[in-house]
Write a protein that holds these residues in place. Structure first.
Motif, PDB file in Angstrom:
ATOM      1  N   PRO A 139      -9.990  22.305  22.924  1.00 49.48           N
ATOM      2  CA  PRO A 139      -9.809  22.789  21.538  1.00 49.48           C
ATOM      3  C   PRO A 139      -9.361  24.245  21.450  1.00 49.48           C
ATOM      4  CG  PRO A 139     -12.133  22.473  22.061  1.00 49.48           C
ATOM      5  CD  PRO A 139     -11.356  21.872  23.179  1.00 49.48           C
ATOM      6  N   LEU A 140      -9.770  25.103  22.398  1.00 50.96           N
ATOM      7  CA  LEU A 140      -9.358  26.507  22.327  1.00 50.96           C
ATOM      8  C   LEU A 140      -7.849  26.640  22.482  1.00 50.96           C
ATOM      9  CD1 LEU A 140     -10.009  29.488  22.137  1.00 50.96           C
ATOM     10  CD2 LEU A 140     -10.450  29.515  24.602  1.00 50.96           C
ATOM     11  N   ASN A 141      -7.274  25.947  23.455  1.00 52.51           N
ATOM     12  CA  ASN A 141      -5.828  25.972  23.623  1.00 52.51           C
ATOM     13  C   ASN A 141      -5.120  25.326  22.435  1.00 52.51           C
ATOM     14  OD1 ASN A 141      -4.920  27.319  26.023  1.00 52.51           O
ATOM     15  ND2 ASN A 141      -5.986  25.758  27.224  1.00 52.51           N
ATOM     16  N   ALA A 142      -5.723  24.289  21.870  1.00 53.55           N
ATOM     17  CA  ALA A 142      -5.118  23.656  20.695  1.00 53.55           C
ATOM     18  C   ALA A 142      -5.054  24.628  19.519  1.00 53.55           C
ATOM     19  CB  ALA A 142      -5.916  22.408  20.311  1.00 53.55           C
ATOM     20  N   ILE A 143      -6.112  25.418  19.336  1.00 52.00           N
ATOM     21  CA  ILE A 143      -6.123  26.404  18.252  1.00 52.00           C
ATOM     22  C   ILE A 143      -5.091  27.502  18.500  1.00 52.00           C
ATOM     23  CG2 ILE A 143      -7.521  28.175  17.124  1.00 52.00           C
ATOM     24  CD1 ILE A 143      -9.961  26.401  17.591  1.00 52.00           C
ATOM     25  N   LEU A 144      -5.014  27.980  19.738  1.00 51.27           N
ATOM     26  CA  LEU A 144      -4.040  29.030  20.065  1.00 51.27           C
ATOM     27  C   LEU A 144      -2.612  28.541  19.856  1.00 51.27           C
ATOM     28  CD1 LEU A 144      -5.642  30.524  23.314  1.00 51.27           C
ATOM     29  CD2 LEU A 144      -5.706  31.466  20.994  1.00 51.27           C
ATOM     30  N   LEU A 145      -2.338  27.289  20.219  1.00 46.49           N
ATOM     31  CA  LEU A 145      -1.003  26.731  20.019  1.00 46.49           C
ATOM     32  C   LEU A 145      -0.705  26.542  18.537  1.00 46.49           C
ATOM     33  CD1 LEU A 145      -0.932  24.080  22.898  1.00 46.49           C
ATOM     34  CD2 LEU A 145       0.410  26.187  22.780  1.00 46.49           C
ATOM     35  N   ALA A 146      -1.707  26.075  17.784  1.00 47.06           N
ATOM     36  CA  ALA A 146      -1.493  25.854  16.352  1.00 47.06           C
ATOM     37  C   ALA A 146      -1.240  27.162  15.605  1.00 47.06           C
ATOM     38  CB  ALA A 146      -2.706  25.132  15.752  1.00 47.06           C
ATOM     39  N   LEU A 147      -1.883  28.240  16.043  1.00 50.16           N
ATOM     40  CA  LEU A 147      -1.686  29.540  15.401  1.00 50.16           C
ATOM     41  C   LEU A 147      -0.453  30.270  15.919  1.00 50.16           C
ATOM     42  CD1 LEU A 147      -5.383  30.854  15.347  1.00 50.16           C
ATOM     43  CD2 LEU A 147      -4.085  29.860  13.457  1.00 50.16           C
ATOM     44  N   GLY A 148       0.188  29.713  16.909  1.00 49.04           N
ATOM     45  CA  GLY A 148       1.380  30.344  17.455  1.00 49.04           C
ATOM     46  C   GLY A 148       1.098  31.553  18.316  1.00 49.04           C
ATOM     47  N   LEU A 149      -0.141  31.695  18.796  1.00 44.94           N
ATOM     48  CA  LEU A 149      -0.502  32.851  19.618  1.00 44.94           C
ATOM     49  C   LEU A 149      -0.066  32.691  21.069  1.00 44.94           C
ATOM     50  CD1 LEU A 149      -4.084  33.549  18.204  1.00 44.94           C
ATOM     51  CD2 LEU A 149      -1.924  34.671  17.593  1.00 44.94           C
ATOM     52  N   THR A 150       0.310  31.488  21.457  1.00 43.31           N
ATOM     53  CA  THR A 150       0.795  31.234  22.811  1.00 43.31           C
ATOM     54  C   THR A 150       1.793  30.092  22.770  1.00 43.31           C
ATOM     55  OG1 THR A 150       0.137  30.680  25.070  1.00 43.31           O
ATOM     56  CG2 THR A 150      -1.113  29.652  23.283  1.00 43.31           C
TER      57      THR A 150
END
Length: 294
Positions: A139-150
């Motif tokens: 979920p942490l990577n999913a959130i970062l991808l959804a926010l465009g941070l990575t």
């Protein structure tokens, strides 16, 4: 002691003291003495025990200094445990201060319950939860991808970062409660008087709150460092080959290498390290055993 005698009487007090003495002797003193004895003896087959080769030696201790890989892991464990302690202190100090001096009294029990409830779950399960959160497809990577941070998932597991994050969470209560108990005894009028005299929050904490909370901070740092340095489950689950902990080396000597003598020597070195950290923390915070016991 006189209060215990008055409350329970001489017979029950004697039974309690005897039970404590037996518990300390069988579960604390005797195992440590056996570990020390094992650490100074060579690892020999059962048929050669008691023979001319079964003599006291420091060879097991010298192994750490001649094995550069184990020495590097030992040093890494020291600084990583110190980093875990410092990070936990930075995270927990604001929480402890808020609970002790800022939060409304009627809401403090609810906030403390919110901190304690997750720790009703076994440590292994909580560590596995962080394994899922920090996973490559977690979920942490999913959130970062959804926010465009990575642009692509990050690998948080298999390195020191995941181990440190997991340890900060696992041992957070051991830092929060000692600091909270120390700050709670601080008279709020001292803080209000400092604010009335124009002191800012940084000066108030530096000159009033932190000096008053030194015993609690010392206890929290000691407990967190010792638990982090002696942890096995968290680095084994969240770490990898490049983030091995010294306790994993000790485990391998005992249960995979079958060399209890070498494992005992490594364990005793870790014990001496923890004792040294306790003395250093007491000197750094200028507190004694009486202050810590409060």
């Amino acid at each position: 002691m006189s209060e215990v005698l008055r409350r329970y009487g001489p017979v029950l007090t004697g039974i309690i003291l005897l039970a404590v003495a037996v518990w300390l002797a069988l579960l604390v003193v005797l195992p440590q003495l056996m570990m020390v004895d094992f650490s100074f003896r060579p690892s020999l087959p059962p048929a050669r025990l008691g023979g001319p080769e079964d003599v006291y030696t420091v060879r097991n201790y010298a192994t750490l200094w001649t094995n550069q890989i184990h020495l590097a892991i030992f040093v890494k464990t020291i600084w990583a445990s110190a980093l875990v302690t410092l990070t936990t202190l930075v995270v927990c100090y604001p929480i402890a201060f808020y609970l002790a001096q800022v939060a409304p009294r009627r809401r403090v029990p609810l906030f403390i319950l919110m901190l304690v409830v997750p720790f009703w779950i076994n440590e292994l399960l909580r560590t596995f939860a962080w394994y899922i959160i920090l996973a490559y497809n977690g979920p942490l990577n999913a959130i970062l991808l959804a926010l465009g941070l990575t642009d692509e998932p990050q690998r948080f597991l298999g390195g020191d970062a995941g181990v440190i994050v997991g340890m900060v969470y696992v041992y957070i209560l051991f830092m929060v409660f000692p600091i909270h108990n120390a700050i709670e005894s601080l008279d709020r009028n001292q803080i209000e008087a400092a604010r009335d005299l124009g002191a800012g929050w940084l000066r108030i904490h530096r000159r009033i709150v932190i000096p008053h909370a030194k015993p609690g901070i010392a206890v929290g740092c000691i407990m967190t460092f010792m638990l982090a340095a002696g942890s096995y489950a968290v680095p084994a689950l969240l770490g990898g080959p490049n983030s091995r902990w010294f306790t994993e080396i000790i485990y391998n000597w005992f249960f995979e290498g079958g060399n209890w003598n070498q494992g005992a020597a490594y364990a005793f070195i870790l014990l001496v390290l923890c004792i040294g950290f306790i003395l250093l923390a007491m000197r750094l915070f200028r507190v004694g055993l009486t202050d810590i016991a409060k």
